[in-house]
Structure formats: C-alpha cells, structure tokens
Scaffold this motif. Structure first.
Motif, PDB file in Angstrom:
ATOM      1  N   LYS A 164       0.857  -1.188   0.000  1.00 32.04           N
ATOM      2  CA  LYS A 164       0.000   0.000   0.000  1.00 32.04           C
ATOM      3  C   LYS A 164       0.890   1.234   0.000  1.00 32.04           C
ATOM      4  CE  LYS A 164      -3.615   2.503   2.287  1.00 32.04           C
ATOM      5  NZ  LYS A 164      -3.332   3.435   3.353  1.00 32.04           N
ATOM      6  N   PRO A 165       0.814   2.102  -1.000  1.00 33.97           N
ATOM      7  CA  PRO A 165      -0.079   1.975  -2.157  1.00 33.97           C
ATOM      8  C   PRO A 165       0.402   0.866  -3.088  1.00 33.97           C
ATOM      9  CG  PRO A 165       1.393   3.838  -2.456  1.00 33.97           C
ATOM     10  CD  PRO A 165       1.645   3.304  -1.075  1.00 33.97           C
ATOM     11  N   VAL A 166      -0.393   0.571  -4.098  1.00 30.80           N
ATOM     12  CA  VAL A 166      -0.052  -0.514  -5.018  1.00 30.80           C
ATOM     13  C   VAL A 166       1.258  -0.192  -5.752  1.00 30.80           C
ATOM     14  CG1 VAL A 166      -1.398   0.348  -7.002  1.00 30.80           C
ATOM     15  CG2 VAL A 166      -1.089  -2.130  -6.679  1.00 30.80           C
ATOM     16  N   ALA A 167       2.074  -1.220  -6.001  1.00 30.04           N
ATOM     17  CA  ALA A 167       3.363  -1.028  -6.668  1.00 30.04           C
ATOM     18  C   ALA A 167       3.164  -0.706  -8.145  1.00 30.04           C
ATOM     19  CB  ALA A 167       4.214  -2.278  -6.518  1.00 30.04           C
ATOM     20  N   VAL A 168       4.138  -0.044  -8.727  1.00 34.96           N
ATOM     21  CA  VAL A 168       4.141   0.240 -10.167  1.00 34.96           C
ATOM     22  C   VAL A 168       5.118  -0.742 -10.803  1.00 34.96           C
ATOM     23  CG1 VAL A 168       4.708   1.954 -11.928  1.00 34.96           C
ATOM     24  CG2 VAL A 168       3.565   2.665  -9.812  1.00 34.96           C
ATOM     25  N   LEU A 169       4.626  -1.527 -11.763  1.00 36.41           N
ATOM     26  CA  LEU A 169       5.468  -2.545 -12.395  1.00 36.41           C
ATOM     27  C   LEU A 169       6.045  -2.044 -13.702  1.00 36.41           C
ATOM     28  CD1 LEU A 169       3.153  -5.653 -11.852  1.00 36.41           C
ATOM     29  CD2 LEU A 169       5.192  -5.025 -10.545  1.00 36.41           C
ATOM     30  N   THR A 170       7.261  -2.480 -13.999  1.00 34.03           N
ATOM     31  CA  THR A 170       7.919  -2.110 -15.243  1.00 34.03           C
ATOM     32  C   THR A 170       8.644  -3.336 -15.796  1.00 34.03           C
ATOM     33  OG1 THR A 170       8.295   0.084 -14.287  1.00 34.03           O
ATOM     34  CG2 THR A 170       9.501  -0.434 -16.297  1.00 34.03           C
ATOM     35  N   TRP A 171       8.456  -3.580 -17.080  1.00 31.20           N
ATOM     36  CA  TRP A 171       9.164  -4.678 -17.755  1.00 31.20           C
ATOM     37  C   TRP A 171      10.409  -4.137 -18.452  1.00 31.20           C
ATOM     38  CZ3 TRP A 171       8.637  -9.774 -17.476  1.00 31.20           C
ATOM     39  CH2 TRP A 171       7.398 -10.342 -17.127  1.00 31.20           C
TER      40      TRP A 171
END
Ligand SMILES: *[C@@H]1O[C@H](CO)[C@@H](O)[C@H](O)[C@H]1NC(C)=O
Ligand SMILES: *[C@@H]1O[C@H](CO)[C@@H](O)[C@H](O)[C@H]1NC(C)=O
Length: 292
Positions: A164-171
């Motif tokens: 919390k808060p939600v994670a930001v994903l990156t490829w």
C-alpha cells in the motif's frame, strides 16, 4: 529514518499575527509518510509567552486520543482509538509517541494548545500522515514455458507482492525498459517498431486482499523472434521491477530466456530455431531507501 518524508508545518507567519495574544503555536511535526509497524513521535511546539498552559490535546480525524493537562494527576491521559497506540512514557506536553502503526493509523492529526485563565486562548494545527506497507516479496514472473519455437508467442505476467499503495510494475527486455507511459486499464499497446512481434503490455486492474493491501499484474506479450536475442549469448533477458511511492522501494525479479542453439551456423532454418526459457536464473531483491 532517512526515507521518511517529513512535512513540517511552520506556523511562524501565523504566529506573528498573534503576538499580542500570549500563545503561539510554532511548529507541528507530523511525517507525511510512515511505514506500517514503525513508531512515530509527533511534535507540537508552542510559545506560551506570559500565559500558563492549560492543556495539549491530540486528535486523529476529529477524535481525541491524548490529552496533557499539567493540573491533572497523572497529567498525560490516552483515549482508545483504532490505529492509535499511545506510548505514555514517551508522550508529554510537547509530543506524543505512537507505537506499531498500521493501515488504520493513516489520517489527519491535530494538535490543540490551550492556555489558562484569564485569557483562555487556543491554537490548533493539523497535518495528514499516510501509512505505507512495503511489498514482502519481489514481483513474480509467471507463464514461462520450457521451450519456444521461432515465432512462438511469449506470454508472461508480472505480479507484484501486496503493498500500500499498489506497486508500479515495469518490464525490461535486455535491460531496455518497455515503454508503459500510455498504458491504461486492460489496453494493449504496441511498443516496438514492428508492432506485429510486440512487445505488448497489458495492465490488469489492482486487486485488494483481506488485509487491505493491493497487488497488480502487468502482462508482457511478444513473439520469440531472433531479433530479440543477443547474437553472441543467444539469450534474451526479461526483468520486472516493482516500485512504490516516491521510489522508496525498488524490487526486481529477473529471468533469462535462453536459446538452445549456441552457434547460428547450426541453425539451417528459422523453423528449427528453438528458444529455451529458463525459469529463474537470477533472482534478487534490491531495496533502496532514498534520501528525501
Ligand atoms: C510578559 O511579562 C513581562 C513582565 O512580566 C512583560 O515585560 C512582557 O511585556 C510580557 N510579554 C507579553 C508578550 O505580554
Ligand atoms: C495473466 O494474468 C491475468 C490476470 O490475472 C490472467 O487473466 C491471464 O490469464 C494471465 N496470463 C498468463 C499468460 O498467465
């Protein structure tokens, strides 16, 4: 703590307007962000000038949880409130210490200072504190197959650990970030020049777990084409990172996709080019607390 972003509300200017009154609230120190399970000391600094302190009262979202009245015995008293656990030993006329913060501790904290008769003056200041929960694990990459033929679809998912808060994903493919600037819910965006082979990203909606934490999935879809593979090592590296808030934490999960062939001369045609995907070659969690 270095990572904490402290919002200190200076009320010096406001206090100037009150110099004749004999009570000045000088500073309220409430961190804007704190981690779950940590402790915090909130400070309220004031100048009584020639008046006498009657009480200091602390409120969270409008409900009082601590009061310090010098004339009372004992002077410090706490009032039960969800998410607020006062440490009386470390609370006084100028501060209040809260133990074991949890998600319910997020809210607006107010300090109220009052002076004794004959003036009965009251000054207040408030600030918002947000409680963050870090992901417990690195993001997970799923959907890998053992073997891919040339041109086969590669369909991977990266799912964050609840936070919390939600994670930001990156490829990342071979160290290059897959552009996710335009991504919106459930939309697929071609990112490469050759849109036919991808890579494409699919952003799924965040999911809330029983604890109130959120996790999210970011899909990566592409064709197993030689152009994505390192010609010397015959491998392709995919990586997924999760970051949170002001880049406070950075976790990543790395997997290497490897071609079965070690020399291109052994590949008579593209149909015989096999691509192997090794599930997890490298796995590491890197966490970095950035200085504010
Ligand atoms: C406080 O009291 C002193 C004398 O006791 C006086 O000189 C001073 O002006 C007072 N200050 C204020 C802000 O009332
Ligand atoms: C990726 O995750 C989404 C949402 O959970 C799911 O619908 C989809 O089937 C998954 N795809 C793969 C390749 O695992």
């Amino acid at each position: 703590m270095a990572a904490e972003f402290v919002a200190t509300v200076f009320l010096a200017l406001l206090a100037l307007l009150h110099t004749v009154c004999g009570l000045k609230l000088l500073m309220l120190r409430v961190p804007s962000q704190k981690l779950r399970a940590h402790d915090v000391t909130l400070k309220c600094m004031y100048d009584l000038e020639n008046s006498t302190l009657y009480s200091i009262q602390w409120y969270k979202d409008g409900s009082m949880f601590y009061r310090f009245v010098p004339a009372d015995e004992p002077p410090g008293q706490m009032f039960p409130l969800p998410g607020v656990s006062v440490d009386l030993q470390h609370s006084s006329d100028s501060q209040v210490t809260l133990r074991l913060l949890d998600l319910e501790s997020s809210g607006t904290y107010r300090c109220e200072v009052s002076s004794e008769a004959p003036k009965f003056l009251t000054e207040v200041a408030e600030a918002y504190m947000n409680i963050m929960a870090l992901p417990k694990d690195a993001p997970k990459i799923t959907g890998m197959r053992l073997k891919y033929n040339e041109g086969d679809p590669i369909n991977l998912n990266c799912t964050s650990s609840p936070s919390k808060p939600v994670a930001v994903l990156t490829w990342f493919i071979n160290g290059n970030q897959v552009d996710n600037s335009d991504i919106s819910q459930r939309r697929i965006i071609p990112t490469g020049k050759d849109s036919k082979d991808g890579p494409f990203l699919t952003q799924y909606r965040p999911v809330v777990d029983d604890e109130g934490l959120e996790y999210v999935t970011l899909g990566l879809r592409m064709a197993a084409k030689k152009k994505f593979f390192n010609t010397l090592l015959h491998s392709m590296k995919v990586k997924c990172t999760a970051s949170m808030g002001q880049l406070m934490w950075h976790v990543k999960h790395e997997a290497r996709i490897q071609s079965a062939n070690t020399a291109s001369s052994q590949i008579p045609g593209p149909e015989k080019c096999h691509v192997w995907l090794v599930s997890v070659v490298t796995f590491f969690i890197a966490h970095k607390l950035l200085d504010s």
